[in-house]
Design a protein around this motif. Structure first.
Motif, PDB file in Angstrom:
ATOM      1  N   ILE A 233      -4.109  -1.168   0.876  1.00  0.00           N
ATOM      2  CA  ILE A 233      -3.190  -0.053   0.631  1.00  0.00           C
ATOM      3  C   ILE A 233      -2.032  -0.475  -0.256  1.00  0.00           C
ATOM      4  O   ILE A 233      -1.688   0.207  -1.230  1.00  0.00           O
ATOM      5  CB  ILE A 233      -2.675   0.512   1.971  1.00  0.00           C
ATOM      6  CG1 ILE A 233      -3.820   1.160   2.755  1.00  0.00           C
ATOM      7  CG2 ILE A 233      -1.554   1.530   1.741  1.00  0.00           C
ATOM      8  CD1 ILE A 233      -3.450   1.573   4.159  1.00  0.00           C
ATOM      9  N   LEU A 234      -1.417  -1.608   0.068  1.00  0.00           N
ATOM     10  CA  LEU A 234      -0.269  -2.067  -0.722  1.00  0.00           C
ATOM     11  C   LEU A 234      -0.679  -2.405  -2.140  1.00  0.00           C
ATOM     12  O   LEU A 234       0.095  -2.218  -3.084  1.00  0.00           O
ATOM     13  CB  LEU A 234       0.378  -3.271  -0.041  1.00  0.00           C
ATOM     14  CG  LEU A 234       1.059  -2.972   1.299  1.00  0.00           C
ATOM     15  CD1 LEU A 234       1.620  -4.246   1.909  1.00  0.00           C
ATOM     16  CD2 LEU A 234       2.153  -1.940   1.121  1.00  0.00           C
ATOM     17  N   THR A 235      -1.894  -2.932  -2.320  1.00  0.00           N
ATOM     18  CA  THR A 235      -2.392  -3.205  -3.667  1.00  0.00           C
ATOM     19  C   THR A 235      -2.515  -1.907  -4.458  1.00  0.00           C
ATOM     20  O   THR A 235      -2.201  -1.858  -5.650  1.00  0.00           O
ATOM     21  CB  THR A 235      -3.755  -3.912  -3.614  1.00  0.00           C
ATOM     22  OG1 THR A 235      -3.611  -5.169  -2.941  1.00  0.00           O
ATOM     23  CG2 THR A 235      -4.294  -4.162  -5.018  1.00  0.00           C
ATOM     24  N   SER A 236      -2.941  -0.842  -3.789  1.00  0.00           N
ATOM     25  CA  SER A 236      -3.077   0.453  -4.454  1.00  0.00           C
ATOM     26  C   SER A 236      -1.725   1.050  -4.819  1.00  0.00           C
ATOM     27  O   SER A 236      -1.610   1.794  -5.796  1.00  0.00           O
ATOM     28  CB  SER A 236      -3.836   1.435  -3.548  1.00  0.00           C
ATOM     29  OG  SER A 236      -5.126   0.951  -3.244  1.00  0.00           O
ATOM     30  N   LEU A 237      -0.692   0.731  -4.035  1.00  0.00           N
ATOM     31  CA  LEU A 237       0.614   1.350  -4.230  1.00  0.00           C
ATOM     32  C   LEU A 237       1.542   0.554  -5.129  1.00  0.00           C
ATOM     33  O   LEU A 237       2.528   1.104  -5.637  1.00  0.00           O
ATOM     34  CB  LEU A 237       1.304   1.554  -2.872  1.00  0.00           C
ATOM     35  CG  LEU A 237       0.631   2.510  -1.886  1.00  0.00           C
ATOM     36  CD1 LEU A 237       1.376   2.510  -0.562  1.00  0.00           C
ATOM     37  CD2 LEU A 237       0.572   3.920  -2.460  1.00  0.00           C
ATOM     38  N   GLN A 238       1.255  -0.732  -5.341  1.00  0.00           N
ATOM     39  CA  GLN A 238       2.234  -1.579  -5.998  1.00  0.00           C
ATOM     40  C   GLN A 238       2.408  -1.272  -7.485  1.00  0.00           C
ATOM     41  O   GLN A 238       3.394  -1.698  -8.095  1.00  0.00           O
ATOM     42  CB  GLN A 238       1.846  -3.052  -5.835  1.00  0.00           C
ATOM     43  CG  GLN A 238       0.551  -3.441  -6.530  1.00  0.00           C
ATOM     44  CD  GLN A 238       0.106  -4.829  -6.125  1.00  0.00           C
ATOM     45  OE1 GLN A 238       0.726  -5.477  -5.287  1.00  0.00           O
ATOM     46  NE2 GLN A 238      -0.962  -5.304  -6.730  1.00  0.00           N
ATOM     47  N   ASN A 239       1.491  -0.517  -8.075  1.00  0.00           N
ATOM     48  CA  ASN A 239       1.627  -0.160  -9.480  1.00  0.00           C
ATOM     49  C   ASN A 239       2.422   1.114  -9.684  1.00  0.00           C
ATOM     50  O   ASN A 239       2.446   1.659 -10.790  1.00  0.00           O
ATOM     51  CB  ASN A 239       0.248  -0.012 -10.129  1.00  0.00           C
ATOM     52  CG  ASN A 239      -0.413  -1.355 -10.368  1.00  0.00           C
ATOM     53  OD1 ASN A 239       0.243  -2.384 -10.354  1.00  0.00           O
ATOM     54  ND2 ASN A 239      -1.709  -1.348 -10.566  1.00  0.00           N
ATOM     55  N   TRP A 240       3.068   1.585  -8.627  1.00  0.00           N
ATOM     56  CA  TRP A 240       3.870   2.797  -8.715  1.00  0.00           C
ATOM     57  C   TRP A 240       5.273   2.524  -8.194  1.00  0.00           C
ATOM     58  O   TRP A 240       5.470   1.731  -7.273  1.00  0.00           O
ATOM     59  CB  TRP A 240       3.230   3.924  -7.896  1.00  0.00           C
ATOM     60  CG  TRP A 240       1.819   4.221  -8.314  1.00  0.00           C
ATOM     61  CD1 TRP A 240       0.687   3.611  -7.866  1.00  0.00           C
ATOM     62  CD2 TRP A 240       1.390   5.166  -9.287  1.00  0.00           C
ATOM     63  NE1 TRP A 240      -0.414   4.126  -8.477  1.00  0.00           N
ATOM     64  CE2 TRP A 240      -0.020   5.091  -9.361  1.00  0.00           C
ATOM     65  CE3 TRP A 240       2.064   6.088 -10.096  1.00  0.00           C
ATOM     66  CZ2 TRP A 240      -0.759   5.893 -10.221  1.00  0.00           C
ATOM     67  CZ3 TRP A 240       1.329   6.891 -10.941  1.00  0.00           C
ATOM     68  CH2 TRP A 240      -0.074   6.789 -11.002  1.00  0.00           C
ATOM     69  N   SER A 241       6.232   3.188  -8.802  1.00  0.00           N
ATOM     70  CA  SER A 241       7.622   3.026  -8.366  1.00  0.00           C
ATOM     71  C   SER A 241       7.879   3.967  -7.198  1.00  0.00           C
ATOM     72  O   SER A 241       8.344   5.099  -7.366  1.00  0.00           O
ATOM     73  CB  SER A 241       8.575   3.338  -9.526  1.00  0.00           C
ATOM     74  OG  SER A 241       9.910   3.167  -9.135  1.00  0.00           O
TER      75      SER A 241
END
Length: 479
Positions: A233-241
């Motif tokens: 989940i965090l990998t999916s979210l880390q490219n967004w601010s």
């Protein structure tokens, strides 16, 4: 919500406060301090020094506030925290102004220095915090009245997700979460949260959901047994601010990158989506811009000479443009001096290797000395790159890398750089395997990012330029 307008309000009133405090301070000196020195009344004359101060003093304060990160998260401000921030920045800023401008002032005794210091501090802090308190209070009241909300997604549709939703939605003084729906983490015929929020999809749909709904906050609501999903989940979210929250059960797992917080009756953990404090990130950005502008000016003779040689040596443009993937996975156009013959990649993306016949004679020199990277200072000035950071790659190669090393996407948390730890230690990569070998160096940089490390990388890069010991390989295509 219009963040730019809100930032403009704070900028305007901070400017007014800085200007007003300087005017009042100047009058105070003329009425109370200088008469003690000269033994007679001193007329209030607005001299050149006064007008220079009226211009540069507010600019100094606004720059200082920007560096400290005050204008980020403009709608998420606490009046109590803001009080502490304003006191701290006021003391530091007044100390700088005092030693830079006021030590040579006309005084009768050293007691006057204390009067000057505390008068300027009181005036500046008083006016600054007064305006900020009014603006922030207006915002807080609008949030509590639900006139302002932050698009929020819940990850998980279980009982915990339902409880978090009800606790945040039923607050008399809400925290501002505007729930737009939830995504499921498993397949089920029925989700407890489904009666209250629409199911927007599953984890694979996150990028599209975030983009289409202009999300600002995400709450991860998982059962204790679902901790193995956190990495994905965090990998999916880390490219967004995004501002990311987790439930208390996740504290032990995430304590290295989280700080606790409480949203009224719902204790949540704020998971940091950044690697540097705001003031360090802003200062790094300012240094990047200044360094790039100075580098462009100093390197003008080299730029002209290289351009002439490239143009006369082979057909084709002097510069080539190519789409690369930058911070948060956003594509941008990178610029380089052309080091290959025209149409070198006419059959598709192809990495260059040692003794690649497509590389021109001047291209070999530019690659060994890294001078082909000079045009990227323009990318730095635009905010697409940093001077130091992981090298940006094309989506074609990123897709291949993440199949083997999914953690590669962690590098997209920060701006890509003209030079990197991986490039200094390993050099250019001529195939996917070499990219993977270089990856650990960039991950080490990610965990140890600092001004000290940036300076060392920059020094080693400059040494490599003078020695010309680059391997001449890399991902540069034909143009």
């Amino acid at each position: 919500m219009n963040k730019k307008v809100q930032v403009a309000k704070y900028l305007f009133f901070d400017f007014i406060a800085a200007s007003g405090s300087w005017v009042l301070f100047f009058i105070y000196r003329k009425l109370f301090i200088e008469p003690q020195k000269f033994g007679t009344d001193v007329p209030i004359e607005f001299t050149t020094r006064f007008y220079l101060g009226l211009i540069f003093i507010p600019v100094f304060w606004l720059t200082f506030y920007y560096i400290t990160g005050y204008y980020s998260k403009i709608y998420r401000k606490s009046r109590l925290i803001e009080l502490g921030q304003t006191i701290t920045t006021s003391i530091i800023g007044v100390v700088i102004i005092f030693f830079a401008l006021l030590l040579d002032d006309f005084i009768d005794s050293y007691k006057n220095y204390y009067n000057l210091f505390f008068t300027l501090l009181g005036l500046h802090f008083g006016l600054t915090f007064l305006f900020r308190f009014i603006l922030t209070s207006q915002t807080v009241h609008k949030i509590h009245k639900r006139e302002i909300g932050f698009n929020t997604l819940i990850i998980g549709g279980n009982d915990k997700a339902l409880r978090i939703y009800w606790e945040l939605s039923s607050q008399y003084r809400p925290a501002g979460n505007k729930f737009i729906g939830f995504v499921s983490v498993d397949e089920s015929d029925r989700y407890p949260l489904e009666d209250n929020l629409p199911r927007l999809g599953n984890l694979n749909d996150l990028p599209e959901i975030i983009q289409n709904n202009e999300l600002e906050e995400v709450i991860i609501a998982l059962e204790t047994t679902q901790h193995d999903l956190m990495s994905k989940i965090l990998t999916s979210l880390q490219n967004w601010s995004l501002t990311i929250w987790g439930i208390p059960d996740l504290f032990d797992l995430l304590s290295a990158n989280a700080k606790t917080n409480v949203i009224y009756s719902s204790p949540l953990i704020k998971i940091s989506n950044g690697l540097m404090p705001a003031w360090q990130e802003n200062l790094k950005r300012m240094i990047d811009v200044v360094f790039s502008i100075v580098a462009f000016i100093l390197l003008i003779p080299f730029l002209v000479a290289i351009a002439v040689i490239i143009k006369t040596e082979s057909k084709g443009p002097i510069l080539y443009k190519q789409r690369r993937i930058g911070r948060f996975g956003k594509p941008f156009t990178i610029y380089k001096f052309r080091t290959m013959v025209a149409d070198a990649e006419i059959d598709g993306p192809e990495l260059s290797g040692k003794n690649d016949p497509r590389i021109t004679p001047i291209g070999h020199f530019l690659r060994r000395t890294h001078l082909d990277e000079i045009p990227q200072f323009y990318n730095v000035i635009k905010g697409e790159m940093s001077v130091v950071g992981p090298r940006p790659e094309r989506q074609f190669y990123i897709d291949q890398i993440v199949k083997i090393a999914p953690h590669y996407k962690q590098l997209q948390k920060i701006r890509p750089g003209i030079t990197s730890w991986g490039q200094v230690k390993y050099g250019y990569a001529s195939n996917i395997d070499q990219m993977l070998e270089r990856l650990p160096y960039d991950l080490v940089y990610l965990k140890n990012i600092s001004f000290y490390v940036d300076l060392k990388i920059l020094i080693y890069t400059i040494m490599a330029c003078f020695k010309g010991n680059g391997n001449g390989n890399g991902t540069q295509p034909s143009r």
